[in-house]
Design an enzyme around this catalytic site. Sequence first.
Site, PDB file in Angstrom:
ATOM      1  N   ASP A 196      -7.907   1.674   2.520  1.00 60.76           N
ATOM      2  CA  ASP A 196      -7.394   2.569   3.593  1.00 60.76           C
ATOM      3  C   ASP A 196      -7.987   3.735   3.675  1.00 60.76           C
ATOM      4  OD1 ASP A 196      -5.171   3.647   5.880  1.00 60.76           O
ATOM      5  OD2 ASP A 196      -4.258   4.537   4.260  1.00 60.76           O
ATOM      6  N   HIS A 233       1.139  -1.070   0.201  1.00 62.83           N
ATOM      7  CA  HIS A 233      -0.046   0.031  -0.076  1.00 62.83           C
ATOM      8  C   HIS A 233       0.905   1.284   0.052  1.00 62.83           C
ATOM      9  CE1 HIS A 233      -3.100   3.083   0.637  1.00 62.83           C
ATOM     10  NE2 HIS A 233      -3.249   3.462   1.707  1.00 62.83           N
TER      11      HIS A 233
END
Length: 1018
Positions: free
Chosen positions: A169, A45
């Site tokens: 996220d 990420h």
Amino acid sequence: MEFPVVWGLLFGAALLCGGEAACGYQSCPVTKPNMLNVHLIPHTHDDVGWLKTVDQYFFGVRNDIQHAGVEYILDSVIPELLADPSKRFIYVEVVFFARWWGLQTEATRQAVQQLVAEGRLEFVNGGWCMNDEAAVHYSSVIDQMSLGLHFLKETFGECGRPRVAWHIDPFGHSREQASLFAQMGYDGFFLGRIDYQDKARREAVREMEQLWRASGSLEPPVADLFTGVLPNGYNPPMSLCWDQSCSDDPIVDDDSDENNVQNLVAYFLGVASAQSKHYRTNHIVMTMGSDFQYENALLWYKNMDKLIKHVNAQQLHGSHVHVLYSTPSCYLWELNQANLSWSVKYDDFFPYADGPHQFWTGYFTSRPALKRYERLSNNFLQVCNQLEVLAGKRANVGPYGNSSSYELRKAMGVAQHHDAVSGTAKQHVTNDYAKQLSVGWDACQVVISNALASIGGSKENFMFCTYLNISICPLTEAAHTFVVVVYNPLPRLVNQNIRLPVNGNHYSVTAPDGQAVLNEVIPVSSFTQKVRRDRGNAINELVFQASSPPVGYSSYTISKVPGRNQAHSKLLKRLYEPAPPAKGIQNEHLRVLFDPKTGLLKEIQNLDKSISLPVSQNFFWYNASAGNDDNEQASGAYIFRPNNSKAFPISQGVHSYQVKTQVVQEVYQNFSSWCSQVVRLYAGQPYVELEWTVGPIPIRDGLGKEIISRFSTNLQTDGRFYTDSNGREILERRRDYRATWNLSQTEPVAGNYYPVNSRIYIKDQKVQLTVLTDRSQGGSSTADGSLELMVHRRLLYDDSRGVGEPLLEPGVYHDGLVVRGRHLILLDTAESSAEQHRLLAQQEFMAPQLVLAPGGGPPYQPGQRSLKQNMFSSFTIVTVQEMNLAANQKQEDMRRLIWQSDAAYQLVAFKLPTALSISSGTTNQNSQVPWERGESANSSMPVTVNLMNLFSSFTIVTVQEMNLAANQKQEDMRRLIWQSDAGTARYRSSSKLDPARITLQPMEIRTFLVQIQQEFHR
């Protein structure tokens, strides 16, 4: 990074031997039907800015802040994939991948293309970034998604097209985001963060995966999207992180005293068994990665290889667990093949909380100046896009230089990141976001100048005054004569109120047709003088109303009239004398009354509808918690947590004065040395404008403060209020209530805040009070008949969510940020409000752009007489139906993709309905909100459009319908079909496209790739 020649030879041999590459679902690994299949998903990420800037993250600079270098991640992963055909990896953020791709050799590119063709390197999401979902407008979401998806399509073809949306996220999830993903052709959507109470309930009833019906207007399954909640956010299970940034023990399977295989295998089997109890199929997923991991991919893959080997070996001893490398799309495919019926979700995932006192609702407002700059930048980008196509190549290459809209489109793509427009990045990163937008503005100013000169026939010295909101513009302050070009990006006539800083007392304003325009000169307020400090020296503002044609411009000539204006002198004298509080102001549509004792707003009357509503408006502040006995959680960039539910008024009364002219009436309210407001009525306008100025918020008392504007009425609202979802459909909100679980409310204020992108309203059975915003803000109704919007925050503590610094913005002069903004207030009947507030919200979002010039520039073509054109419109209205189309909402959006070899042709993507929006290099962008089903008796009806005769500046040659993002033909879009508790919806077979008769249903967006031929030439 160059890879050994041997890899190229291996790939060539595989293809020569008949090994045909297969991406997508065909490339998925084999699973075992009678076992629990554990899909390991290797991933990273990579935030597009957060603790470090985008460049710092990519190159690995400033590792003293955070150790992260994205280029090394990709450099490390690719050789691991090449070495073992069983390995998989997914990548998300195209802004980073495109940067890396541009630095690679041809040999590396061929190797990566092969990995993508085999489905072993899979792109998920595929946008320029992983965008926020609370503070973004749907228009900008489509834009940034299109930018990334276009790169993947051009680079990898069909195998580069993502099948799965991946928002692991963002801090809460909007229904509109799911709707957009569905219309872009995605088959599924995986989330990382949902409310802790929601997640606990879902785990208990095995509802971690379901079908999201993401529109109340679009016919299922157009906006239906299978949605799964990941079990561990986006991190690996505890004790199973094998990155260089992790401290977990590696798997030791040698003849050693450190051998831990037996313990780790037993632990893993226990984790898998526990996780499977929360999901419905014999397939579960484990995200093996986290923030900026895989710089040393060998560590991860070597340990996962061992894990797979030793866990699967237990099958010989009766284990029913099978572990494999996989991807989100392969996991989704197995869920679809399970042929189950899934529950249906109709609401959204806001607000998000990860604990009883941790509501992530502060970021709805955090960094309000950046939020406004992002919104203005999108407006400017759409104007730039339009003119780039309308003027053709002369917009890119012209007398003002060579440029394109690409820089601003990239900057806007970055700005949508979930730590950018959200306001949750460090200060130096936020500064970098603003810098990137500024560079993009500079490039688009060149494009707009070239285009206006080409279309208008005159090479003017065009100027862009970007500080008009604080009455600064060197040209208008000094010049005796100048020209104002008012460009309207909407395909309907727009009337705009213009305010320009000047130093004269009397001016003439001449419209394009030579007619005189009513105008007034009023003094620059003390509020504005205080904000701008030593910048600008205008003492007055010139105010008038301008009209602009659809997708075109009007030029107004302004001239100073010599001599002193006596009426203006009397006005100046009156303004600076002590005055009692204003009693009221009024125009043709509205009357606004003020309390004679306090000077505060007390009542609004709609004269057209004979509605009178007591409305009290004031500014309040919540004392930001620094943590207390109940919980140590502080209010910060992410989290809003007042130390109690009471908000304190900044002032019980205001000092005020008023200005009344034929063009505008204003009441100036001073609440304190750092908070002021102008209540304004323009002639002919059906709304009240509140221009507020807040800051620097004082903190010498040691208290962080969260500032709200609150409206209190006597409406009986039964705990309900309404907010838009990313500027599109409206959602009902209920205080202390969640539609999908029984809420235990622990924060009565923060737990009732929701994102407001363009509007919030309250209503009873007869009357509706609507507030439109000029940026995304947090809003709520904390008591019946009341609504509030948070306008600014200044905090002294970090909220412990990673950013590592308090939200303490320094502002221009480093003594605290000052923010100025607008709220537009509409009062109407409940049944007729929708049409008005949608149109006005659209105009606020896609406002006309002012371009100024001294006038008298030379002809565009040297040696020719001036062909100056004072008015231009590219929009053609042919029939009554199309006239209604332009006046309401059915509009075209086009963005230039690429130039064809024939310079007379362009390839363009249109979207219907939307404001016309054009750009080079990518697909579509929509800036207009169509009506919802049943929202308006007049406008919530199907509309048939003739696409072929809507424009006067070019001719459409060919038309191809595409998906929403224009990266796949509509005829090729085959989304997975899901059974649900609400029944199984099937896609209708598309009929043959007739560009002369395109019918649009409420809330429907259809995208068309067209070839156009320029008609306009100078």
